[in-house]
Write a protein that holds these residues in place. Sequence first.
Motif, short mmCIF file in Angstrom:
data_model
loop_
_atom_site.label_atom_id
_atom_site.label_comp_id
_atom_site.label_asym_id
_atom_site.label_seq_id
_atom_site.Cartn_x
_atom_site.Cartn_y
_atom_site.Cartn_z
N ASN A 61 0.84 -1.17 0.00
CA ASN A 61 0.02 -0.04 -0.21
C ASN A 61 0.79 1.16 -0.02
O ASN A 61 0.61 2.17 -0.59
N ASP A 62 1.91 1.27 0.65
CA ASP A 62 2.91 2.33 0.90
C ASP A 62 3.50 2.76 -0.60
O ASP A 62 3.44 3.94 -1.17
N GLY A 63 3.68 1.72 -1.14
CA GLY A 63 4.23 1.81 -2.70
C GLY A 63 3.14 2.18 -3.64
O GLY A 63 3.54 3.03 -4.50
N VAL A 64 2.06 1.96 -3.51
CA VAL A 64 0.98 2.51 -4.20
C VAL A 64 0.91 3.88 -3.99
O VAL A 64 0.60 4.60 -4.96
N ARG A 65 0.73 4.49 -2.74
CA ARG A 65 0.88 5.72 -2.49
C ARG A 65 1.55 6.80 -2.99
O ARG A 65 1.37 7.73 -3.60
N ARG A 66 3.03 6.09 -2.82
CA ARG A 66 4.16 6.83 -3.52
C ARG A 66 4.01 6.87 -4.99
O ARG A 66 4.41 7.99 -5.51
N ALA A 67 3.65 6.02 -5.62
CA ALA A 67 3.39 5.92 -7.12
C ALA A 67 2.31 7.04 -7.58
O ALA A 67 2.69 7.64 -8.43
N CYS A 68 1.13 7.07 -6.81
CA CYS A 68 0.27 8.01 -6.94
C CYS A 68 0.72 9.45 -6.81
O CYS A 68 0.36 10.41 -7.29
N ALA A 69 1.62 9.44 -5.84
CA ALA A 69 1.99 10.67 -5.48
C ALA A 69 3.07 11.65 -6.56
O ALA A 69 3.09 12.65 -6.75
N ARG A 70 3.26 10.70 -7.27
CA ARG A 70 4.31 11.10 -8.52
C ARG A 70 3.43 11.39 -9.81
O ARG A 70 4.04 11.49 -11.07
N SER A 71 2.20 11.01 -9.75
CA SER A 71 1.12 11.06 -11.13
C SER A 71 0.71 12.31 -11.17
O SER A 71 -0.10 12.58 -12.42
N GLY A 72 0.92 13.34 -10.53
CA GLY A 72 0.36 14.78 -10.89
C GLY A 72 -1.20 14.74 -10.76
O GLY A 72 -1.86 15.57 -11.15
N GLY A 73 -1.50 13.81 -9.72
CA GLY A 73 -2.98 13.86 -9.25
C GLY A 73 -3.77 13.12 -10.31
O GLY A 73 -4.93 12.96 -9.70
N ARG A 74 -3.35 12.23 -11.21
CA ARG A 74 -3.99 11.47 -11.99
C ARG A 74 -4.44 10.14 -11.29
O ARG A 74 -5.31 9.40 -11.56
#
Length: 253
Positions: A61-74
């Motif tokens: 879950n932490d990896g998913v959260r970090r990946a989402c944080a790099r997506s510019g809100g997408r």
Amino acid sequence: MTVVDFHARLTPGDAEPAGLLDALDEAGIDRAVVCAGGLLPLDRLAAQITDGGRAEVSADNDGVRRACARSGGRLLPFYFADPERDVEAYAKKAFDFRGLEISPAVHGGRLDDPAVSELAAIAEAAGHPVYLVTVSRPGARPADLLALAARFPRVTFVWGHCGHHGLDVSGLGTIAARPNIVAELSGCLTVTARLAVSRLGSHRVLFGTEYPLQDPGVELRKIAALDLDPSDRQAVLGANACRLLREEMSWTP
């Protein structure tokens, strides 16, 4: 028209989130709800859906959260919780996520388990929708989801894939009685998707892709085949998701 994929997954490895973002761009999808994927080999997952069982696996879950944080809100992260092990962790981290997933297919168990109710109560406090795919086993069928939703009327439960197979039209009849259950369409047959809109109303139906197991373009073509009027099409493709996630309809990367 704003398009939101309400069900995509990020699998471990260096290819993500770039692979998902490229797939969204190619299909013309603006944003996606994402959860951890790749927890089980597909043969094992298919066997557990059919025969039952529990896998002692944890989502990144932490990896998913970090990946989402790099997506510019997408990309919008959901927390994938194992009811036996993750109640405390979800309680601590809930406000870092946008929703919750519980999977009887992966982690086994029953929806009347007290731990599931604890997770739902945390989701209620956080304002999270709860994504859940029912299976055919007692305790995790559409009727059990109905009972769970009745205990938590302020939580929106998302019935993933319109059930665990593509033609669970009886399940549609079951969940129709609870207005706080909505249906997500990825993986189901066109006839099931059409019946979901007609029986539940377009305001209770969500578009999803099940990326990377399904090509997003296939799911978009399924929506096109429903031949919905423009307002219903917008509701299914994006407006309902934005309402549940408290997102603006218009969005610019």
